[in-house]
Design a protein around this motif. Structure first.
Motif, mmCIF file in Angstrom:
data_model
loop_
_atom_site.group_PDB
_atom_site.id
_atom_site.type_symbol
_atom_site.label_atom_id
_atom_site.label_comp_id
_atom_site.label_asym_id
_atom_site.label_seq_id
_atom_site.Cartn_x
_atom_site.Cartn_y
_atom_site.Cartn_z
ATOM 1 N N SER A 30 0.820 -1.218 0.000
ATOM 2 C CA SER A 30 0.000 0.000 0.000
ATOM 3 C C SER A 30 0.848 1.260 0.000
ATOM 4 N N VAL A 31 2.099 1.204 0.526
ATOM 5 C CA VAL A 31 2.945 2.400 0.454
ATOM 6 C C VAL A 31 4.093 2.207 -0.538
ATOM 7 N N CYS A 32 3.889 1.315 -1.513
ATOM 8 C CA CYS A 32 4.927 1.146 -2.532
ATOM 9 C C CYS A 32 4.266 1.137 -3.899
ATOM 10 N N HIS A 33 3.806 -0.022 -4.388
ATOM 11 C CA HIS A 33 3.133 -0.009 -5.683
ATOM 12 C C HIS A 33 1.625 -0.196 -5.542
ATOM 13 N N PRO A 46 -0.700 2.087 -5.565
ATOM 14 C CA PRO A 46 -1.370 2.805 -6.655
ATOM 15 C C PRO A 46 -1.289 2.051 -7.983
ATOM 16 N N MET A 75 -3.967 -0.477 -8.021
ATOM 17 C CA MET A 75 -5.260 0.116 -8.396
ATOM 18 C C MET A 75 -5.325 0.330 -9.901
ATOM 19 N N PRO A 108 -8.766 0.907 -0.950
ATOM 20 C CA PRO A 108 -7.583 1.702 -0.612
ATOM 21 C C PRO A 108 -8.032 3.094 -0.146
ATOM 22 N N GLY A 109 -7.367 3.600 0.858
ATOM 23 C CA GLY A 109 -7.778 4.897 1.420
ATOM 24 C C GLY A 109 -8.636 4.678 2.646
ATOM 25 N N THR A 157 -6.440 0.792 4.095
ATOM 26 C CA THR A 157 -4.979 0.771 4.005
ATOM 27 C C THR A 157 -4.401 1.291 5.328
ATOM 28 N N THR A 201 -1.870 3.188 6.512
ATOM 29 C CA THR A 201 -1.589 4.595 6.814
ATOM 30 C C THR A 201 -2.871 5.287 7.257
#
Ligand code: SF4
Lengths: 470, 114
Positions: free
Chosen positions: A145-148, A150, A153, A353-354, A357, A359
């Motif tokens: 989630s904090v690397c690829h 996006p 998605m 995501p969001g 995830t 973070t």
């Protein structure tokens, strides 16, 4: 070599043969060593499986790692015998059983338990982790989630024209790196897979390939490239979209250079090269996913690769960081249907995501317990997330002390995958590789710890259900 | 006087090797708290290699050591730093619905620490 020189050379050899051969000093003579052939380095997503390790069995450490790059050598040499306690509860030494009990209780008592990390862990361990979260209706997320993330998605939005690194090695005559610095993050990506190796249709290695590097700054990777395209920070999407337009023969803005830092001539040249190559590949890094635009950037690049298939064969691959982050995507996908950011609160998996995830769950203060596996969010997450981590019970499984393990309520020291424990990992091109461990560790593997926690969680829950039924 | 610049955290080889020694060890701390700046920016800000600078974003601030980079290697107005706790200090938690905080290209205010 002419006949004359050949005889000369042979004559010289014969003279040499008469001299006593110099004694070769065996550096391992008298030592209790073991050689492990075809071992795998799991430090980065290249997952090189051609290592030859020399293990000093007395000192219990790897003394030589043939073929490893500088990062791989550090990975093998630094994993030595550790003296830290195997289990700590609230900073005090405890037994394995007590650690498992405390961890299981934290997870069962929590209303919104989450798990995070997993990218430096085997597929077998990842599978157990998902099982635990499924059992307790928790939340599963990985370092993806904090690397690829996006890019994950974007794959769902526009698809992926893909290939293995073997195909790239054997066929690719145009290799483009976008937003990454493999020379420092994946040092053997160039030499083992994509730039210098000779392949079936690339008989002369690098001479038969054109290498393009796109970045906002020059890096140690830049000298490898035949063409370096420097983009203004935050303008990758605009450049990718302009390339798509040019590939399709559409007009683009006259002031493209002013906007993006890349001239029209450079773009036209690249478009021609992309349309006319035999097999092109776009490798992309976190310069796209961690910047403004995130999944739109990855999506634009994936779409560009798809568009180019009108003209030639073109593929795109994210360059993945940790040794088994690709395995995490695969395991979480085949167990839940989604690659990361998966929530079981309602008893079935939901992906968002969001929302789900890590973070976000930590920064918003939603999670009330966290199991962190082989990862250190307390050092690399945003401040708000770290502040929340300090307020909730953390279970940590790691090979080394980290900031996360130092704030954990229950902390397990575990052995290192690939060095001490076997299992399966996925290379960045989704090719599974079986590990060949080099030596034993005094610590258990994370799979063993996770299985014990899972079994205890299931026991505790069955007790709870029985109480409700009564 | 503070000047606004673009911070680009990323991987570096020394960050990777020191990470293996351990994240709580001095080498990792040193590597992740050394920022690279363009030589012209350094001269303008009256900085020399080894000086301390304060980086401040909307969410946090951190003090790091600076090191100069040639014009050809790092554009003016840009700062490179290996990922680590100091760069995380400056990162906002908003992920715009993706799960990914903006971890590169952050606007930071730079001041010399006397
Ligand atoms: S490239 Fe990556 S996997 Fe290969 S030896 Fe280097 S660190 Fe290990």
């Amino acid at each position: 070599m002419t006949e004359a020189t050949q005889t000369e050379a042979q004559a010289k050899d014969q003279v040499k043969d008469k001299k006593p051969a110099p004694k070769r000093v065996d550096p391992n003579a008298g030592k209790n060593v073991k050689i492990v052939k075809d071992a795998t380095c799991t430090f980065c997503g290249c997952v090189c499986d051609d290592m030859e390790l020399t293990v000093d069995l007395d000192e219990h450490r790897i003394t030589k790692a043939k073929k490893a790059c500088v990062l791989g050598r550090a990975w093998f040499y630094e994993h030595t015998v550790d003296t830290r306690p195997a289990v700590l509860i609230d900073g005090k030494e405890a037994t394995f059983k007590e650690g498992v009990e405390a961890a299981a209780k934290i997870l069962v008592d929590a209303k919104f338990p989450i798990t995070y990390g997993m990218s430096d862990s085997t597929c077998e361990s990842q599978r157990v982790t998902v099982d635990i979260m499924d059992t307790i209706n928790g939340n599963v997320d990985t370092t993806t989630s904090v690397c690829h993330g996006p890019s994950g998605m974007a794959f769902q939005g526009v698809g992926e024209s893909t290939a293995t690194l073997g195909e790239v090695k054997n066929r690719a005559d145009l290799v483009i790196y976008w937003g990454g610095n493999p020379a420092e993050s994946h040092p053997r990506h160039f030499t083992r897979y994509a730039v210098t190796p000779k392949g079936m249709y690339i008989p002369n290695g690098k001479k038969d390939r054109t290498v393009v590097l796109v970045d906002v700054r020059r890096t140690p990777s830049t000298p490898v490239a035949d063409i370096f395209m420097q983009v203004k920070p935050g303008k990758d999407f605009e450049v990718l979209w302009a390339l798509r337009a040019l590939v399709k023969g559409k007009k683009i803005a006259n002031d493209i250079e002013k906007q993006t830092g890349v001239s029209r001539e450079v773009l036209d040249d690249l478009v021609e090269r992309m349309k006319n190559c035999q097999f092109g590949v776009l490798f992309f890094g976190m310069g796209l996913t961690m910047t403004r635009g995130r999944h739109f950037n990855s999506g634009a690049l994936l779409s560009l690769a798809a568009d180019l298939n009108e003209f030639t064969h073109f593929v795109a691959k994210p360059v993945r960081g940790h040794g088994n982050v690709t395995g995490a995507d695969n395991v979480v996908s085949w167990q839940t249907g989604y690659p990361f950011g998966v929530n079981f609160n309602r008893g079935y998996p939901r992906f968002n995501p969001g929302e789900f995830t890590t973070t976000d769950l930590l920064s918003r203060g939603e999670a009330d317990a966290a199991m962190i596996i082989a990862s250190d969010p307390a050092s690399n997450f945003p401040k708000a997330a770290i502040e929340h981590m300090k307020k909730i019970p953390i279970i940590s499984l790691d090979t080394k002390d980290t900031i996360t393990s130092s704030i954990a309520k229950v902390c397990f020291a575990v052995s290192t995958y690939g060095i001490n424990t076997g299992g399966t990992v996925y290379r960045m091109d989704d090719v599974p590789i079986t590990l060949r461990p080099a030596m034993e560790s005094t610590y258990p593997g994370d799979q063993e710890v996770l299985e014990a926690i899972r079994d205890r969680v299931k026991k505790l829950l069955s007790g709870k259900k029985a109480r409700v039924a009564a | 006087m503070a000047e606004t610049m673009i911070l680009v955290p990323g991987r570096s080889q020394s960050q990777g090797t020191s990470l293996n020694e351990g994240k709580l060890k001095d080498e990792y701390k040193k590597v992740t708290s050394t920022a690279e700046l363009n030589e012209r920016d350094m001269r303008r800000l009256k900085l020399k290699d080894g000086d301390k600078i304060k980086l401040k974003s909307d969410v946090g601030q951190t003090v790091v050591t600076c090191k100069s980079k040639k014009d050809a290697d790092l554009p003016t107005g840009m700062i490179f730093i290996p990922y680590g706790p100091p760069s995380s200090e400056l990162m906002a938690s908003d992920t715009a619905g993706t799960g990914m905080p903006l971890s590169k290209h952050m606007e930071v205010k730079v001041t010399k620490v006397k």
